[in-house]
Scaffold this active site. Structure first.
Site, PDB file in Angstrom:
ATOM      1  N   GLU A 152       0.713  -1.269  -0.046  1.00  0.00           N
ATOM      2  CA  GLU A 152      -0.006   0.110  -0.063  1.00  0.00           C
ATOM      3  C   GLU A 152       0.805   1.401   0.174  1.00  0.00           C
ATOM      4  O   GLU A 152       0.743   1.988   1.070  1.00  0.00           O
ATOM      5  CB  GLU A 152      -0.933   0.167   1.173  1.00  0.00           C
ATOM      6  CG  GLU A 152      -2.004  -1.107   1.013  1.00  0.00           C
ATOM      7  CD  GLU A 152      -3.023  -1.173   2.293  1.00  0.00           C
ATOM      8  OE1 GLU A 152      -2.487  -0.546   3.386  1.00  0.00           O
ATOM      9  OE2 GLU A 152      -3.726  -1.870   2.274  1.00  0.00           O
ATOM     10  N   GLU A 305      -6.589  -8.411  -0.096  1.00  0.00           N
ATOM     11  CA  GLU A 305      -7.045  -8.615   1.298  1.00  0.00           C
ATOM     12  C   GLU A 305      -8.395  -8.033   1.409  1.00  0.00           C
ATOM     13  O   GLU A 305      -8.869  -7.105   0.648  1.00  0.00           O
ATOM     14  CB  GLU A 305      -6.096  -7.261   2.254  1.00  0.00           C
ATOM     15  CG  GLU A 305      -4.626  -7.683   2.305  1.00  0.00           C
ATOM     16  CD  GLU A 305      -3.875  -6.630   3.107  1.00  0.00           C
ATOM     17  OE1 GLU A 305      -4.714  -5.777   3.479  1.00  0.00           O
ATOM     18  OE2 GLU A 305      -2.573  -6.374   2.742  1.00  0.00           O
TER      19      GLU A 305
HETATM   20  C1  GAL Z   1      -4.605  -3.423   5.186  1.00  0.00           C
HETATM   21  C2  GAL Z   1      -2.908  -3.773   5.415  1.00  0.00           C
HETATM   22  C3  GAL Z   1      -2.646  -4.930   6.183  1.00  0.00           C
HETATM   23  C4  GAL Z   1      -3.396  -4.255   7.692  1.00  0.00           C
HETATM   24  C5  GAL Z   1      -4.784  -4.156   7.095  1.00  0.00           C
HETATM   25  C6  GAL Z   1      -5.670  -4.080   8.411  1.00  0.00           C
HETATM   26  O1  GAL Z   1      -4.568  -2.164   4.389  1.00  0.00           O
HETATM   27  O2  GAL Z   1      -2.106  -3.816   4.116  1.00  0.00           O
HETATM   28  O3  GAL Z   1      -1.084  -4.823   6.534  1.00  0.00           O
HETATM   29  O4  GAL Z   1      -3.074  -3.326   8.155  1.00  0.00           O
HETATM   30  O5  GAL Z   1      -5.028  -3.020   6.364  1.00  0.00           O
HETATM   31  O6  GAL Z   1      -6.793  -3.875   7.893  1.00  0.00           O
END
Ligand code: GAL
Length: 676
Positions: A152, A305
């Protein structure tokens, strides 16, 4: 073309895996639980820099070798991340100049993550070194599915390294300081620059920032981070590794990247998507995130994710029920995802994200959430034929395009606009939501993109435009396209300079109007329009100059004045909406326009019963996805087989459920199941 090379024949299933946080007995349990859930992909190494390079230049990858061997034996492939989002403490101490400075000059130290100045040579060098190390060691590993560069991108630095690089970027863009002074309108407030060294990133200052400087700095940061990304790719490619490369974008709030350019620079596009509402709007948000990412990718993409068990709403985490987790996961796939990947595999025992959701919660495998993960794994196997995309990569056919551009967002964040409650992402999302509620598929389109394939193009609040974008919209309409432009679009050029003589200067000719006054509404104020629609937030005094008014304001100073206008251009047309319509009114207007153009929902009447219907194109067939967000069973009738249950042609879909139908015919009816 940057759409996903994955995974003909199956979907990627798994998530971020952080074995370095656990003793080895837990690794063995992880592998068993992964096998039971049919997990086939994990992302490793995202924040492992301190483990991998415990002292500067000294690498220790024995632990990574071991976990990769365990995963590979179990048939679990991996994305390998470069850990460069989180430099270790030694980096701070060795390179204090390479820490990011906030706008007020405060350095940001280690103790969290993302503590690096993107333009600092020490950081760039260290990032190259660790990428090269990983490329050499694992670049040809048979279990390697792809490279996950960084995490990110979006850490902004305002320090001396950023200032130096920003000046170089500006000098490339403007050539001379005189041009920069002109573009930034520095005659205002005595901001004129006499020497390049005086030019800075927008720092903490006494009052409002210079809008042109603010937007140029956003552009610069996006380009600078892209250059840093490119260097890591270069290191990896130099080792001979041919595995595909991505970096994970972040939705919905991250606005640091110009995603179209970034997407072009990736072998496949991936995104992290976190819902911000628990209700039905969250379901629409799955569609929004998916449609946006598929459009950036130009085809299939990877969901890198999502949260398996929680939805963060404000200051609390609401439970994402197991059925919803499955329905959302299938929803991403319906709109082109080649994966169902989560952050994260196992909930952390401690650390600042210990309360974040996971595929394996703190209580372990004996839990309804892990059982749901097992069910999802089985379902993904049952629908795996869908993963084979059509040869042209167009997994979804849409006849509506919504124009999206990061610069639109950046320009609406400049200070002191007539109504600062106007938010670009909200406007775009509200437009998308209206089409979602009408059951109509949409794509997002880049300015200058292939608009001709759409019957309808919508331009929400694109405040700044350049002349190429204007010419592109004009050509679209001249060729018979229909465009709807919302208020406060095309008002300024790409230097944030207003086009004089009446708003929206850039688009007056096309729209056939001249806006004399922008008239924000006070909070809670509503304006009724003659056709029953209602506006809020914004209004304008519009004069017709070639367009006709399709409806007018009915009260106050604007009574009788045009509110929505339309100008015909041969077979095409350009509609202007001078107020922000309430959600119900926006739904009504957009549904009407779509219906006049003969655009039909994927399945008539489905959404009214709570069923979202999406048709995903595959290599051998089309697949109708049904996601039941409603509360009563429905009867589904048509021609095809539901890959989830094996039911053919006619079946009942329970609330919360999903169906993925290999279609024999495209005509379906969905009706209330009561009395059947
Ligand atoms: C994402 C990030 C992860 C974790 C997650 C929590 O944006 O890539 O490392 O922090 O958020 O929601």
């Amino acid at each position: 073309m940057s759409h996903s090379p994955f995974a003909p024949g199956r979907f990627l299933f798994g998530g971020d895996y952080n074995p370095e946080q656990w003793p080895r007995e837990v690794w063995l349990e992880d592998i068993e639980l992964m096998k039971r859930a049919k997990v086939n992909t994990v992302t490793i190494g995202v924040f492992s820099w301190a483990m991998l390079e415990p002292r500067e230049g000294e690498f220790d990858a024995g632990w990574l070798d071991d976990i990769i061997a365990l995963l590979t034996d179990a048939g679990v492939g991996f994305f390998l991340a470069t850990p460069t989002a989180s430099p270790p403490p030694w980096f701070t101490i060795a390179h204090p100049d390479a820490l990011p400075l906030r706008a007020d000059g405060t350095p940001v130290l280690h103790g969290s993550r993302d503590t690096y100045a993107i333009s600092a040579p020490a950081y760039r060098g260290a990032a190259r070194r660790v990428a090269r190390f990983l490329g050499e060691r694992y670049g040809a590993h048979p279990g390697l599915r792809g490279w996950h560069i960084h995490n990110e991108y979006g850490t902004i630095d305002h320090g001396p390294h950023a200032a130096r690089a920003f000046r170089a970027w500006l000098s490339e863009k403007y050539g001379t300081l005189e041009n920069l002074n002109d573009a930034w309108y520095t005659a205002f407030w005595s901001q004129r620059y006499d020497n390049w060294e005086e030019v800075l990133p927008p720092q903490q200052t006494q009052y409002l920032h210079n809008p042109a400087q603010v937007v140029d700095f956003k552009r610069f940061c996006s380009d600078e981070m892209l250059a840093a990304y490119g260097e890591q790719v270069e290191e990896i490619r130099a080792t001979g590794s041919a595995a595909p490369v991505t970096t994970n974008f972040m939705l919905p709030t991250w606005n640091h990247l110009e995603q179209w350019a970034w997407s072009d620079a990736q072998d496949f596009v991936s995104v992290d998507h976190y819902l911000d509402t628990a209700g039905p709007d969250g379901e629409a948000h799955v569609a929004y995130g998916s449609d946006l990412t598929r459009s950036w990718a130009g085809g299939p993409w990877v969901l890198m994710e999502q949260n398996a068990t929680g939805i963060r709403v404000g200051d609390r985490t609401i439970v994402k029920e197991p059925d919803r987790m499955i329905r959302n996961s299938v929803g991403y796939i319906a709109r082109g995802s080649q994966s169902s990947l989560f952050f994260q595999w196992r909930a952390g025992a401690a650390g600042s994200e210990m309360w974040h959701g996971a595929m394996v919660p703190h209580v372990g495998g004996d839990s309804r959430s892990y059982e749901a993960i097992v069910r999802l794994g089985e379902m993904l196997e049952r629908i795996e034929e869908v993963a084979e995309p059509p040869a042209d990569g167009r997994v979804l056919e849409a006849e509506i395009g919504i124009v999206w551009h990061a610069e639109g967002w950046w320009s609406l964040e400049t200070p002191h606009l007539p109504n600062e409650a106007l938010d670009y992402a909200d406007e775009v999302r509200a437009t998308h939501r209206s089409f979602w509620r009408a059951g109509l598929p949409v794509d997002f389109v880049r300015p200058g993109g292939d608009a001709q394939r759409y019957r309808l193009l919508v331009v929400p609040a694109l405040y700044a435009m350049n002349s190429d974008t204007v010419a592109w919209i004009e050509e679209y309409v001249a060729a018979g396209g229909h465009v709807i432009v919302s208020f406060f679009s095309g008002v300024v050029d790409s230097s944030q300079r207003v086009v004089p003589g009446g708003y929206p200067g850039m688009l007056r000719e096309l729209l056939g109007i001249r806006v004399e006054e922008i008239r924000p509404l006070v909070e809670g104020e509503r304006l009724a329009l003659a056709d029953g629609l209602v506006g809020e937030l914004w209004s304008e005094r519009v004069h017709l100059e070639g367009a006709e008014a399709t409806t007018t304001y009915t009260s106050g100073s604007l009574a009788g004045a045009p509110a929505i206008t339309r100008r015909a251009h041969g077979a095409g047309s350009a509609v202007y909406v001078s107020t922000r319509l309430t959600p119900e009114s926006r739904d009504a207007l957009l549904a009407d326009v779509a219906s006049d153009l003969g655009l039909r929902p994927t399945v008539e009447g489905a959404i009214a019963l709570g069923v979202e219907a999406i048709r995903r194109r595959g290599a051998a067939s089309d697949y109708l996805f049904l996601l039941h967000h409603g509360s009563a069973p429905v009867r589904v009738e048509g021609g095809g087989v539901d890959l989830v249950t094996g039911a053919e042609d006619a079946f009942t879909l329970e609330p919360g459920g999903v169906a993925v139908i290999r279609e024999a015919a495209a005509a379906w009816s969905i009706t209330a199941a009561t009395g059947v």
